[in-house]
Design an enzyme around this catalytic site. Structure first.
Site, PDB file in Angstrom:
ATOM      1  N   ILE A 615     -13.385  13.822 -14.636  1.00 22.02           N
ATOM      2  CA  ILE A 615     -13.574  12.378 -14.432  1.00 22.02           C
ATOM      3  C   ILE A 615     -12.252  11.638 -14.297  1.00 22.02           C
ATOM      4  CG2 ILE A 615     -15.858  12.161 -15.455  1.00 22.02           C
ATOM      5  CD1 ILE A 615     -14.561  11.361 -18.073  1.00 22.02           C
ATOM      6  N   ALA A 617      -7.546  11.940 -14.646  1.00 21.48           N
ATOM      7  CA  ALA A 617      -6.356  12.715 -14.976  1.00 21.48           C
ATOM      8  C   ALA A 617      -5.632  12.025 -16.110  1.00 21.48           C
ATOM      9  CB  ALA A 617      -5.459  12.797 -13.755  1.00 21.48           C
ATOM     10  N   GLY A 618      -5.309  12.782 -17.148  1.00 19.77           N
ATOM     11  CA  GLY A 618      -4.519  12.240 -18.253  1.00 19.77           C
ATOM     12  C   GLY A 618      -3.100  12.728 -18.100  1.00 19.77           C
ATOM     13  N   GLU A 619      -2.244  12.319 -19.030  1.00 20.54           N
ATOM     14  CA  GLU A 619      -0.833  12.690 -18.921  1.00 20.54           C
ATOM     15  C   GLU A 619      -0.632  14.173 -19.173  1.00 20.54           C
ATOM     16  OE1 GLU A 619       3.036  12.453 -21.407  1.00 20.54           O
ATOM     17  OE2 GLU A 619       2.552  12.593 -19.323  1.00 20.54           O
ATOM     18  N   GLU A 622      -6.339  17.418 -17.180  1.00 19.46           N
ATOM     19  CA  GLU A 622      -7.524  16.721 -16.684  1.00 19.46           C
ATOM     20  C   GLU A 622      -8.391  16.161 -17.808  1.00 19.46           C
ATOM     21  OE1 GLU A 622      -8.761  20.092 -14.605  1.00 19.46           O
ATOM     22  OE2 GLU A 622      -8.154  19.322 -12.640  1.00 19.46           O
ATOM     23  N   VAL A 623      -9.135  15.085 -17.483  1.00 23.63           N
ATOM     24  CA  VAL A 623     -10.139  14.562 -18.409  1.00 23.63           C
ATOM     25  C   VAL A 623     -11.493  14.885 -17.786  1.00 23.63           C
ATOM     26  CG1 VAL A 623     -11.009  12.534 -19.611  1.00 23.63           C
ATOM     27  CG2 VAL A 623      -8.588  12.666 -19.020  1.00 23.63           C
ATOM     28  N   ASP A 734      -0.050  -0.282 -27.250  1.00 23.21           N
ATOM     29  CA  ASP A 734      -0.384  -0.237 -25.824  1.00 23.21           C
ATOM     30  C   ASP A 734      -1.806  -0.741 -25.609  1.00 23.21           C
ATOM     31  OD1 ASP A 734      -0.097   0.137 -23.154  1.00 23.21           O
ATOM     32  OD2 ASP A 734      -0.230   2.309 -23.185  1.00 23.21           O
TER      33      ASP A 734
HETATM   34  O1  ACK Z   1     -11.864   4.606 -15.797  1.00 19.73           O
HETATM   35  P1  ACK Z   1     -12.316   5.968 -16.098  1.00 19.73           P
HETATM   36  O2  ACK Z   1     -13.574   6.472 -15.526  1.00 19.73           O
HETATM   37  O3  ACK Z   1     -12.342   6.169 -17.689  1.00 19.73           O
HETATM   38  O4  ACK Z   1     -11.125   7.013 -15.830  1.00 19.73           O
HETATM   39  C1  ACK Z   1     -10.411   7.330 -16.974  1.00 19.73           C
HETATM   40  C2  ACK Z   1     -10.171   8.831 -17.009  1.00 19.73           C
HETATM   41  O5  ACK Z   1     -11.059   9.379 -17.946  1.00 19.73           O
HETATM   42  C3  ACK Z   1      -8.722   9.176 -17.417  1.00 19.73           C
HETATM   43  O6  ACK Z   1      -8.443   8.655 -18.689  1.00 19.73           O
HETATM   44  C4  ACK Z   1     -11.960   8.408 -18.391  1.00 19.73           C
HETATM   45  N1  ACK Z   1     -12.205   8.613 -19.820  1.00 19.73           N
HETATM   46  C5  ACK Z   1     -11.295   8.841 -20.784  1.00 19.73           C
HETATM   47  N2  ACK Z   1     -11.919   8.984 -21.972  1.00 19.73           N
HETATM   48  C6  ACK Z   1     -13.250   8.836 -21.739  1.00 19.73           C
HETATM   49  C7  ACK Z   1     -14.410   8.870 -22.571  1.00 19.73           C
HETATM   50  N3  ACK Z   1     -14.311   9.076 -23.888  1.00 19.73           N
HETATM   51  N4  ACK Z   1     -15.606   8.699 -21.994  1.00 19.73           N
HETATM   52  C8  ACK Z   1     -15.693   8.489 -20.655  1.00 19.73           C
HETATM   53  N5  ACK Z   1     -14.636   8.441 -19.824  1.00 19.73           N
HETATM   54  C9  ACK Z   1     -13.431   8.622 -20.367  1.00 19.73           C
HETATM   55  C10 ACK Z   1     -11.343   7.062 -18.134  1.00 19.73           C
END
Ligand code: ACK
Length: 971
Positions: A615, A617-619, A622-623, A734
């Protein structure tokens, strides 16, 4: 019928119309009756759509009344009921009047008494056709195109004979669609539908009356209803059917009742809006011990499962060697020969007593005894095996055996000792002498209180962290050399003295390191007095102890990366000393970061996780979204952050640091950590899943689509999460909408707790002149200037988040450069109010942006203030007025003059309303000049029905008209 109407309208030249008025008028009734047959089908069809909304309760619907409506017309020759039936032979209760040729009409139609069923605001929906006077032949000077609606309140049905002048007027009703516009050929049968509301009502019921003063009307249906927020279960609390308030802007605060088998966590409340929507849920219930949440109910734990506390999320399988045969168990019983200590958590397996310690040997030395043994072969499944040494006066027999049935039972040996002399005090001063790669020489002074002649010293030493394998040296001198040591390794030494009274206590531990292989032993170092090291270590220990006592924490309050003055501030404010409030422990204070992770985060087996899709990309990698299935629990959705392959040790530490921080928090507005995967690759952090992702993206996607109350509800959640963090002594650094996640219930949660996050992770962070990396637009000036990060600087960032939320994800300070932002803020300029922002919210933003950080509100004050606004939404009605909003603006950030847009399409695209371009063009608004004339009414007609979109377009037009430039407001 079509031909009749066409004939009627087309045959008549102006002169013919003058000559034939009566023919036309008389034909109207015939036409109207024909039309009604078509309309009825249409009305019946639309009625099913209307009833789709369950929060509307009908008090009267003329279309569904099978018998006589009981309405009264006077004079008798005024309103007439058409005696038609529909195709199912149900009566069509339609009243019509068409006395356009006669002077001084005053025709009344009175309904029967309508009970309001306790509602204090009711709505009346009228469906009717109305003849357009222009389409009638000339000379009909008396023709009207409106009629009036009235009401009269009474507690019973006796009020029917009241005089006309006692009725209260609701409104004059006009038609949007006149009769002649009905295109019967294409069957576009548009009925006029008008809705009016009346309130507050104070009696049990009322009559309605319709007054005609000379129009040609057919009243096809009258529906009277009220709105309610339907009974709902939210957060395990049941909220009853609630009739909306009397005032159209009123929010009723309603308390929820915990569903069966649940208990209050925080008093559950919601707000019932005038539109019948439930808004802003606060608080929640939890399933009590022995029950778990399923589909908004609390279901009993099955036999074999238990739930120990309301705070455990679900029933868990009984741990090993335990069972339960009952439903709703709050703990499991131990199997035979297995036990649980009082201090064992119910989630822990039952254990057995350990086997006996092995090879116990004793070494009696005049008045003392030295005991040694090997740990038991079977620890009974426990890690906390300890040894109990009893000292009894007895006849030299020793006892071995299990003392009781407790798994913590110990073995012991007892020996008689007789002494009338005190043992020597511990050796306190130890100096290191020569150190080589394989040996360490030590010397020490006699104890302060030898209490006799010292016969010998015993020196115990072992390699650091290897305490189970140690060496003992005995010496009559006050110096020894321990050799055969490993190069470059730390060793721990303890010394004790023996007199005729026996051994004294061991000294405290002294730690020295052998030289590394390549480096020659440092003789200089060997001269450093050990006392200095001792004092230093002592001072550090003392500081830790003082910190421990002051903060009341188990592990000491140390925030290596946080400012000391900030800690002091927390002390003064009483934040970290509040009873019952835990404090955040900086994982940096752990020597071994892995220990911190495992203290605060559960280890999850990778096989329990199903990754479904990426879903973001983190630092660090992948997320993903996926599902987590823990033993004995239901599978549920989770977000999974992964650590990319080929990471460095520092990256792994920093990545897991976030879990060590997140795992310490437990609050509905803080993202919840499920656990970590560290024992297999890839390393993962698993958190609750937030369906709507990050708040900034979500708001941009849903521009203009929320009510102010919904936006304030989001802000309240964020403030509540931040209050919790500041109470815990955690400074976020932040806080920004991109770091807030939002779920399907629009609950916002603070996330992103990286250790070095501010320095590395955030793409918004920029390097400052002092070398730090800071998200400039969100950061308080003192934090930018001298890294003064505190809860007060978090409050500044919160103000920016408020601005982002109220402007649906607009970028703070637009495209200004970071340098310009720093300069403008330093010179006292602040962001202007977002469009249509309630004045109370903008004032709160300005308060958060006070230069003096002590003057900014605290998070608990912000939460209270937002709660107050939610309880009293009329306080949100005063908006920052458009002219004051822009009058002091300095910096141009967007083209706003109508000349700035080359086309209507370009303008609509620029304000993100591009979807309406085609409709504008089709309806003749093809130039910016034409667009400048658009009114709110026009927008509605064009089908722009979303209030947020209407506002956006109207505001943009307003701005174009005044040709203002946008920018920032000086404080
Ligand atoms: O805006 P987004 O869909 O929400 O895109 C970012 C992406 O991952 C990178 O950080 C999503 N994300 C991060 N943590 C979560 C979470 N706990 N539940 C759903 N989406 C998340 C975030």
């Amino acid at each position: 019928m079509t031909s009749l109407l066409e004939e009627l309208l087309s045959c008549c030249s102006a002169s013919q119309k003058i000559q034939l008025p009566w023919l036309i008028i008389n034909s109207l009734f015939a036409i109207a009756t024909q039309i009604l047959k078509y309309l009825l089908k249409f009305v019946t069809h639309t009625s099913s759509l209307t009833f789709f909304f369950l929060f509307i309760v009908n008090l009267l619907d003329s279309r569904t009344v099978m018998g006589d409506l009981g309405w009264i017309a006077y004079p008798k020759n005024g309103w007439e009921e058409i005696g038609e039936v529909d195709e199912n032979y149900a009566p069509i209760h339609t009243y019509q009047v068409c006395k356009v040729m006669e002077q001084n009409q005053n025709n009344w139609l009175l309904t029967s008494w309508i009970s309001n069923q306790g509602a204090s605001r009711i709505f009346i929906e009228l469906k009717f056709t109305l003849r357009d006077c222009n389409s009638l032949p000339g000379g009909l000077g008396t023709c009207k195109e409106t009629f009036n609606m009235y009401y009269f309140e009474s507690d019973d049905e006796d009020g029917r004979n009241i005089r006309e002048n006692q009725y209260i007027k609701i409104d004059t009703i006009a038609a949007d669609e006149s009769f002649t516009e009905l295109d019967l050929g294409d069957r576009v049968m548009k009925l006029n539908t008008e809705v009016r509301d009346v309130g507050p009502l104070t009696k049990k019921g009322f009559y309605l009356a319709f007054q005609d003063v000379g129009a040609c009307i057919a009243l096809v249906s009258v529906r009277v209803y009220y709105k309610k927020c339907p009974s709902v279960v939210r957060n395990l609390a049941r909220f009853p059917d609630t009739i909306t308030g009397a005032d159209s802007s009123q929010l009723l605060e309603v308390s929820g009742v915990c569903v069966n088998h649940s208990v209050t966590d925080e008093a559950p409340k919601m707000h019932c809006s005038a539109e019948g929507e439930w808004l802003v849920p606060i608080g929640k219930c939890l399933c009590k011990a022995g029950y778990e949440e399923k589909n908004n109910t609390c279901q009993v734990c099955r036999p074999g499962f238990f739930k120990a506390s309301p705070h455990s999320p679900s029933c868990s399988k009984c741990p090993p060697h335990s069972y339960t045969l009952d439903e709703a168990s709050t703990s499991c019983l131990c199997e035979e020969h297995y036990f649980r200590r009082e201090s064992d958590p119910p989630t822990m397996a039952c254990t057995r007593p350990p086997s006996a310690p092995r090879s116990a040997i004793s070494n009696v030395n005049e008045t003392s005894v030295f005991l040694e043994w090997i740990p038991p072969a079977d620890t009974g499944g426990r890690k906390d095996v300890s040894y109990y040494i009893a000292c009894k006066k007895c006849n030299s027999h020793s006892v071995n055996g299990v003392s009781d049935q407790n798994p913590g039972a110990r073995q012991f040996v007892s020996v008689n000792v007789t002494t009338n002399q005190a043992a020597p005090s511990p050796v306190s001063s130890v100096k290191k002498g020569k150190i080589t790669k394989n040996s360490i020489s030590l010397s020490w002074q006699e104890p302060d209180r030898p209490n006799g002649i010292i016969l010998e010293y015993e020196i115990k030493y072992f390699e650091k962290d290897q305490e189970t394998s140690y060496t003992i040296i005995k010496s009559k001198e006050t110096m020894i050399t321990a050799d055969g040591l490993k190069p470059g390794s730390a060793y721990v030494f303890q010394i004790r003295a023996r007199t005729a009274a026996g051994y004294g206590g061991f000294s405290r531990r002294f730690e020295f390191e052998t030289s590394p292989v390549s480096v020659a032993a440092s003789s200089d170092q060997s001269q450093i007095p050990i006392i200095v090291v001792s004092v230093t270590v002592g001072v550090i220990l003392l500081a830790v102890v003082i910190g421990f006592l002051l903060s009341g924490r188990r592990c000491g309050y140390s925030k290596a990366k946080q400012d000391p003055e900030e800690e002091k501030m927390h002390f003064h404010n009483g934040h970290i000393k509040l009873p019952g409030v835990r404090t955040y422990i900086d994982p940096h204070t752990y020597e071994d970061p892995n220990q911190a992770v495992h203290e605060f985060a559960k280890e999850i087996e990778a096989s329990c996780i199903t990754i479904e899709r990426v879903i973001g990309a983190g630092e660090f990698g992948e997320v993903c979204s996926g599902r987590l299935k823990l033993q004995g629990k239901r599978e549920f959705p989770v977000a999974i952050k992964t650590l990319k392959v080929g990471y460095t040790e520092k990256q792994r530490r920093d990545f897991l640091g976030e879990a060590s921080i997140m795992g310490q928090f437990d609050h509905p507005n803080i993202i919840h950590l499920e656990g970590v995967v560290t024992k297999s690759k890839p390393v993962m952090i698993v958190t609750e899943y937030m369906e709507n992702g990050s708040l900034d993206t979500f708001l941009k996607k849903n521009d203009g689509q929320f009510t102010v109350i919904q936006l304030v509800g989001m802000l309240r959640g964020i403030a509540s999460g931040m209050k919790y963090l500041s109470d815990m002594g955690y400074v976020h650094r932040d806080l920004a909408a991109r770091n807030i996640l939002i779920n399907s219930n629009l609950v916002c949660k603070v996330s992103d707790f990286g250790l070095s996050r501010v320095l590395e992770d955030d793409p918004e962070a920029a390097y400052t002149t002092r070398g730090g990396k800071i998200p400039i637009r969100w950061t308080a000036p003192e934090a930018i200037a001298f890294r003064k990060f505190t809860s007060a600087s978090d409050v500044w960032s919160y103000g920016i988040v408020m601005w982002e939320v109220m402007s649906y994800g607009e970028r703070p300070y637009w495209e200004m450069t970071n340098q310009d932002v720093i300069k403008a803020v330093e010179e006292g300029y602040r962001l202007p109010s977002p469009m249509d922002c309630p004045a109370a919210l903008y004032q709160l933003m300005l308060d958060c942006w006070q230069k003096d950080r002590n003057s900014r509100p605290k998070f608990d004050e912000i939460v209270s203030m937002l709660d107050k606004l939610i309880r009293n939404p009329s306080s949100l009605k005063t908006l920052v007025n458009a002219s004051s909003r822009v009058s002091n603006l300095l910096v141009e950030h967007s083209p706003v003059g109508s000349g700035a847009y080359r086309s209507v399409g370009e303008w609509l695209e620029a304000i993100k309303m591009g979807r309406y371009t085609e409709i504008f063009m089709e309806n003749g608004y093809s130039s910016m000049d034409a667009v400048a004339q658009v009114t709110l009414e026009d927008l509605r007609r064009l089908g722009v029905t979303l209030v947020g979109h209407q506002k956006k377009i109207m505001n943009s037009l307003q701005e174009m008209k005044v040709q203002l430039v946008n920018g920032m407001v000086p404080l």
